[in-house]
Scaffold this active site. Structure first.
Site: not given
Length: 193
Positions: A8-9, A15, A21, A82
């Site tokens: 995951r980024h 966040n 997002q 996403e």
């Protein structure tokens, strides 16, 4: 056997603010950049053949930080984006609940403009990751993407949702003759958690 490591980024300001997002192109925060560098140091202890990432900047930048240590071919893949949350994007859970009461517990019961269904996301991500695995049989592949994307992929291959996927958490799967095997989910040991 093709080995795939889904990452995951790193963290973004949204966040931290608990804002949805989705398809919005939100950059990494300073903490997110540091998380990406920490993940890079951890992942560089292994051999990797290539790297794919979502083309959204938070995933792309995380992948670029990792690839500074690995120096392998890096490909952008829009299919790893996403979920598109439509008009919910940019809102906190409280704001969503105030505007669309009950949508978080029963999202399919509410018409949200632009919302990608969970089923469509799961299918898109499974097809994308499976295509990557089939193009590179026997390789070790890193994929940098999004928490919801990883969860949807795991749901598509296991029938179960994994729960929260933390920033720069590592999930490992293997692809063998059309069959998926899950080795670990949401490993954050490199972050000291």
């Amino acid at each position: 056997m093709t080995e795939i490591c889904l990452v995951r980024h790193g963290e973004t300001l949204w966040n931290r603010q608990a804002r949805l997002q989705g398809s919005q192109d939100i950059p990494l925060s300073d903490i997110g950049i540091e998380q990406a560098r920490t993940a890079a140091a951890h992942l560089s202890k292994e051999r990797w053949d290539l790297l794919y990432s979502s083309d959204l900047s938070r995933a792309k930048h995380t992948a670029e930080c990792i690839n500074q240590r690995l120096n392998v071919p890096h490909y952008l893949e829009p299919g790893l984006r996403e979920r598109n949350y439509g008009s919910l994007e940019g809102m906190t859970r409280d704001e969503i609940e105030a505007r669309y009461p009950g949508v978080l517990s029963q999202p399919d019961q509410h018409p949200i403009p632009g919302l990608e269904t969970y089923e469509a996301l799961s299918q898109r991500v499974r097809e994308t990751v499976e295509s990557i695995a089939q193009r590179h049989p026997g390789k070790r592949i890193l994929i940098v993407t999004h928490g919801g994307t990883i969860n949807a992929f795991l749901h598509a291959i296991t029938g179960q949702r994994a729960g929260a996927i933390d920033n720069t958490a590592i999930t490992r799967v293997r692809y063998d003759c059309g069959r998926w095997l899950v080795d670990c989910i949401n490993d954050c040991s490199h972050l000291g958690q």
